[in-house]
Design a protein around this motif. Sequence first.
Motif, PDB file in Angstrom:
ATOM      1  N   ALA A 108      -2.387   5.050  -6.339  1.00  0.00           N
ATOM      2  CA  ALA A 108      -1.306   4.963  -5.677  1.00  0.00           C
ATOM      3  C   ALA A 108      -1.916   5.332  -4.313  1.00  0.00           C
ATOM      4  O   ALA A 108      -1.409   4.551  -3.125  1.00  0.00           O
ATOM      5  N   CYS A 109      -2.544   6.446  -4.138  1.00  0.00           N
ATOM      6  CA  CYS A 109      -2.900   6.771  -2.828  1.00  0.00           C
ATOM      7  C   CYS A 109      -3.884   6.166  -2.207  1.00  0.00           C
ATOM      8  O   CYS A 109      -3.870   5.778  -0.725  1.00  0.00           O
ATOM      9  N   ARG A 110      -4.697   5.568  -2.901  1.00  0.00           N
ATOM     10  CA  ARG A 110      -6.063   4.475  -2.556  1.00  0.00           C
ATOM     11  C   ARG A 110      -5.177   3.423  -1.866  1.00  0.00           C
ATOM     12  O   ARG A 110      -5.649   2.815  -0.825  1.00  0.00           O
TER      13      ARG A 110
ATOM     14  N   LEU B 193       3.687  -3.406  -4.532  1.00  0.00           N
ATOM     15  CA  LEU B 193       3.339  -4.447  -5.385  1.00  0.00           C
ATOM     16  C   LEU B 193       1.942  -4.515  -5.844  1.00  0.00           C
ATOM     17  O   LEU B 193       1.770  -4.754  -7.072  1.00  0.00           O
ATOM     18  N   ALA B 194       1.051  -3.844  -5.183  1.00  0.00           N
ATOM     19  CA  ALA B 194      -0.331  -3.513  -5.508  1.00  0.00           C
ATOM     20  C   ALA B 194      -0.368  -2.366  -6.600  1.00  0.00           C
ATOM     21  O   ALA B 194      -1.394  -2.446  -7.228  1.00  0.00           O
TER      22      ALA B 194
ATOM     23  N   VAL C 287      -1.616  -0.561 -11.992  1.00  0.00           N
ATOM     24  CA  VAL C 287      -1.313  -0.003 -13.182  1.00  0.00           C
ATOM     25  C   VAL C 287      -1.316  -0.837 -14.584  1.00  0.00           C
ATOM     26  O   VAL C 287      -1.863  -0.391 -15.501  1.00  0.00           O
ATOM     27  N   VAL C 288      -0.659  -1.910 -14.263  1.00  0.00           N
ATOM     28  CA  VAL C 288      -0.648  -2.972 -15.192  1.00  0.00           C
ATOM     29  C   VAL C 288      -2.072  -3.436 -15.668  1.00  0.00           C
ATOM     30  O   VAL C 288      -2.569  -3.606 -16.782  1.00  0.00           O
ATOM     31  N   GLU C 289      -2.922  -3.929 -14.693  1.00  0.00           N
ATOM     32  CA  GLU C 289      -4.032  -4.716 -14.979  1.00  0.00           C
ATOM     33  C   GLU C 289      -5.385  -3.556 -15.033  1.00  0.00           C
ATOM     34  O   GLU C 289      -6.362  -4.120 -15.389  1.00  0.00           O
TER      35      GLU C 289
ATOM     36  N   ARG D  45       2.114   3.262 -22.898  1.00  0.00           N
ATOM     37  CA  ARG D  45       1.744   2.590 -21.790  1.00  0.00           C
ATOM     38  C   ARG D  45       2.054   3.416 -20.624  1.00  0.00           C
ATOM     39  O   ARG D  45       3.214   4.161 -20.828  1.00  0.00           O
ATOM     40  N   VAL D  46       1.341   3.512 -19.649  1.00  0.00           N
ATOM     41  CA  VAL D  46       1.544   4.132 -18.557  1.00  0.00           C
ATOM     42  C   VAL D  46       2.643   3.380 -17.585  1.00  0.00           C
ATOM     43  O   VAL D  46       2.481   2.085 -17.481  1.00  0.00           O
ATOM     44  N   SER D  47       3.659   3.934 -17.293  1.00  0.00           N
ATOM     45  CA  SER D  47       4.905   3.094 -16.475  1.00  0.00           C
ATOM     46  C   SER D  47       5.252   3.920 -15.290  1.00  0.00           C
ATOM     47  O   SER D  47       5.054   5.122 -15.348  1.00  0.00           O
ATOM     48  N   GLN D  48       5.640   3.128 -14.323  1.00  0.00           N
ATOM     49  CA  GLN D  48       6.031   4.029 -12.997  1.00  0.00           C
ATOM     50  C   GLN D  48       7.136   2.951 -12.251  1.00  0.00           C
ATOM     51  O   GLN D  48       7.293   1.949 -12.587  1.00  0.00           O
ATOM     52  N   ALA D  49       7.493   3.536 -11.354  1.00  0.00           N
ATOM     53  CA  ALA D  49       8.385   2.591  -9.964  1.00  0.00           C
ATOM     54  C   ALA D  49       8.001   3.406  -8.835  1.00  0.00           C
ATOM     55  O   ALA D  49       7.968   4.598  -8.515  1.00  0.00           O
ATOM     56  N   VAL D  50       8.323   2.381  -7.948  1.00  0.00           N
ATOM     57  CA  VAL D  50       8.058   2.349  -6.546  1.00  0.00           C
ATOM     58  C   VAL D  50       9.456   2.390  -5.735  1.00  0.00           C
ATOM     59  O   VAL D  50      10.065   1.292  -5.864  1.00  0.00           O
TER      60      VAL D  50
END
Length: 233
Positions: A77-79, A114-115, A120-122, A140-145
């Motif tokens: 996320a930070c990168r 979106l990136a 996360v998915v790919e 699975r790792v999941s997240q939201a922005v």
Amino acid sequence: MAFTDDLRAEVTKILKEQWTSRDGAKVPDTPDLKLANDAVKLTGTVLYADLADSTGLVTLYKPEFVAAVYKVYLNCACRIIREKGGEITAFDGDRVMAVFLGSGMATNACRAALAINHAVVEILNPKVREQYPTLPQSFRVSQAVGIDMSSLFVARTGIRGANDLVWVGRAANIAAKLCSLREGNYATYITNDVYSAADESVRVSRDGKSMWESYPETVRNLTVRRSAWHWAL
């Protein structure tokens, strides 16, 4: 008694002291502001990226694994945030806050969100599965922005030797609320203000499909849009 008197005196001083503020053009660093009532005013787009179900992770898995998941998520996320022009402003456990400024701030924040979903998915989930093949198939790792934009009032808070910046404004609060939404494959939630300000390139795909749909509820009376789309890295 002396300690209590000191607290009362400090609270009174802070509440009575007049504020000094100035317009800013960049994200301030902590030393740029005094511990007194000193602030910088900005118009910015705030992004919060938040890992989902941290409680489940720490309950079910070893701390070394949970820490590794936190690290790879926040690293990605930070990168991406920095690569898309954002400034990282705070961490809170397994989530990160960033601010985007300038004429393309809404577009850049949407691209970053979106990136992050794409990463996360790919990238992240396949690599976690590769490293830990005995994980349950459902894992699975999941997240939201969450993203919002508004005027911001940035001040320095805390005490000498332990202080940080506080971001006062609608965008900081709403973005934090939006990243807590969890529905299916939707991983990006933005206010309609962000959607309206963003470039067509992050609203409509190359084949003419809308990348966003209306969220069925308002958040603090604000219209919200959501997306399950990726932005390839």
